[in-house]
Design an enzyme around this catalytic site. Structure first.
Site, short mmCIF file in Angstrom:
data_model
loop_
_atom_site.label_atom_id
_atom_site.label_comp_id
_atom_site.label_asym_id
_atom_site.label_seq_id
_atom_site.Cartn_x
_atom_site.Cartn_y
_atom_site.Cartn_z
N ASP A 28 0.82 -1.21 0.00
CA ASP A 28 0.00 0.00 0.00
C ASP A 28 0.86 1.26 0.00
OD1 ASP A 28 -2.28 1.53 0.07
OD2 ASP A 28 -2.65 1.25 2.21
N GLY A 31 0.05 5.44 -4.45
CA GLY A 31 -0.55 6.72 -4.83
C GLY A 31 0.02 7.87 -4.01
N TRP A 33 2.88 7.94 -2.50
CA TRP A 33 4.30 8.12 -2.88
C TRP A 33 4.38 9.04 -4.10
CZ3 TRP A 33 7.37 7.47 -7.11
CH2 TRP A 33 8.75 7.39 -6.91
N HIS A 45 2.74 3.25 -9.02
CA HIS A 45 2.56 1.81 -9.26
C HIS A 45 3.79 1.23 -9.96
CE1 HIS A 45 -1.43 2.01 -7.70
NE2 HIS A 45 -1.95 2.68 -8.72
N GLU A 75 -12.03 -4.89 -5.44
CA GLU A 75 -12.62 -3.55 -5.33
C GLU A 75 -11.85 -2.50 -6.13
OE1 GLU A 75 -12.12 -5.60 -2.59
OE2 GLU A 75 -14.23 -6.17 -2.53
N ARG A 79 -11.57 2.14 -9.33
CA ARG A 79 -10.61 3.24 -9.61
C ARG A 79 -10.83 3.77 -11.02
NH1 ARG A 79 -5.17 2.47 -6.21
NH2 ARG A 79 -6.20 1.75 -4.33
N LEU A 139 10.87 -20.74 -3.86
CA LEU A 139 9.80 -19.85 -3.37
C LEU A 139 8.52 -20.04 -4.17
CD1 LEU A 139 8.94 -17.21 -1.74
CD2 LEU A 139 9.62 -15.95 -3.79
N GLU A 215 0.20 -13.14 12.27
CA GLU A 215 0.70 -11.96 12.97
C GLU A 215 0.71 -10.82 11.96
OE1 GLU A 215 1.52 -11.76 16.21
OE2 GLU A 215 0.86 -13.83 16.41
C1 FPP Z 1 -2.03 0.22 -3.26
O1 FPP Z 1 -1.55 1.54 -3.39
C2 FPP Z 1 -1.53 -0.59 -4.33
C3 FPP Z 1 -2.29 -1.16 -5.31
C4 FPP Z 1 -3.74 -0.98 -5.40
C5 FPP Z 1 -1.72 -1.95 -6.35
C6 FPP Z 1 -0.47 -2.68 -5.98
C7 FPP Z 1 0.31 -2.77 -7.20
C8 FPP Z 1 1.65 -2.77 -7.29
C9 FPP Z 1 2.56 -2.81 -6.16
C10 FPP Z 1 2.28 -2.67 -8.59
C11 FPP Z 1 1.66 -3.55 -9.58
C12 FPP Z 1 2.13 -4.94 -9.49
C13 FPP Z 1 1.59 -5.87 -10.26
C14 FPP Z 1 2.22 -7.19 -10.36
C15 FPP Z 1 0.35 -5.57 -10.99
P1 FPP Z 1 -2.60 2.70 -3.55
O2 FPP Z 1 -2.70 3.01 -5.00
O3 FPP Z 1 -3.89 2.34 -2.90
O4 FPP Z 1 -1.87 3.83 -2.77
P2 FPP Z 1 -2.55 5.01 -1.94
O5 FPP Z 1 -3.32 4.36 -0.83
O6 FPP Z 1 -1.37 5.78 -1.46
O7 FPP Z 1 -3.41 5.77 -2.90
#
Ligand code: FPP
Length: 258
Positions: A28, A31, A33, A45, A75, A79, A139, A215
């Site tokens: 998480d 966005g 970042w 992303h 969900e 977006r 893994l 945990e």
């Molecule tokens: C949450 O950050 C992240 C996601 C919804 C997507 C996770 C995706 C990746 C790490 C990269 C893609 C990897 C693959 C293999 C598809 P957010 O966008 O909710 O961040 P925010 O809460 O700061 O807005």
């Protein structure tokens, strides 16, 4: 000051009993970042994929048996269209670009989540990634894509109910073990440790059944900045936890297979 990869890893040497067999990560903060840098969310992303690569390499080096990553939730379709398209594109690129390295590192890829409704090219890639790595013994990388814990539980219930209706299963035989086995990757052991980055402290429909006795470690780092030292810090915190599984006697941090 961080040392070399080998210094960092050799400095982290918990006894095997205190190492999680299965680590699951809610990646998480992409966005936020990006926003903090005035960049489009998709850039967050993109950098998130690099952090994912680092996490996979660390898991391999630390000999973690299973790593599950929450890449796209059921969900996340809510977006904006462009962001959903970008996440699909990044999954495509990740598998196209990284499959060879993952294969040569003996990684077995599994995908959990609903494939119906995904673009055909993505489904083809997910199938190929699973098929071509299925004999690998290192893994196991579980990619949760179009995944929702409630949806997974509902699908398992529907599948068992259909079998019962056809007379292939007696309702009395449904228990925690048979139900767990009906989930997407029923043979994979439950996560011992769930890490969530970005400072948020919630489960967000991730592994609801499987994380019953996991945990949780919540880190303030945003996912694109997540590196080896953050991973190790989470493992160290895990190693100090007492796991009681509802009982009163502390168990080793990892539940040994019975
Ligand atoms: C949450 O950050 C992240 C996601 C919804 C997507 C996770 C995706 C990746 C790490 C990269 C893609 C990897 C693959 C293999 C598809 P957010 O966008 O909710 O961040 P925010 O809460 O700061 O807005």
């Amino acid at each position: 000051m961080p040392g070399s990869v080998f210094q960092e890893i050799s400095a982290f040497a918990p006894d095997a009993a205190a190492s999680p067999r299965h680590v699951a990560i809610i990646m998480d903060g992409n966005g936020r970042w990006a926003k903090a840098r005035g960049l489009p969310r998709i850039e967050g992303h993109r950098r998130g994929v690099e952090a994912l690569r680092r996490a996979v390499r660390t898991a391999i080096e630390l000999k973690i048996a299973y790593l599950t990553v929450y890449s796209f939730s059921a969900e996340n379709w809510t977006r904006p269209f462009e962001e959903v398209q970008s996440l699909m594109g990044l999954l495509h690129l990740f598998i196209r670009n990284d499959l060879a390295e993952l294969k040569s590192n003996n990684v077995c890829i599994r995908v959990i989540g609903e494939r119906q409704g995904l673009p055909a090219d993505i489904v083809g890639l997910l199938d190929e990634a699973e098929r071509t790595t299925q004999k690998n013994t290192g893994l196991t990388l579980v990619v949760a894509f179009n995944y929702g814990g409630r949806q997974e539980i509902a699908a398992a219930a529907r599948c068992l109910a259909e079998k019962a209706a056809r007379g292939e299963l007696s309702p009395e035989s449904i228990d925690v073990d048979t139900f767990g086995a009906a989930l997407h990757a029923g043979e994979i052991p439950d996560p011992d440790l769930v890490i969530r980055t970005s400072g948020e402290k919630r489960i967000s429909n991730f592994l609801l059944w499987q994380a019953a006795y996991a945990e949780f470690v919540f880190l303030d780092v945003l996912w694109p900045d997540f590196g080896k030292l953050d991973f190790i810090a989470a493992l160290e915190e895990y190693a100090h936890r007492d796991r009681r599984y509802g009982g009163i006697d502390p168990k080793p941090a990892i539940k040994t297979a019975s």
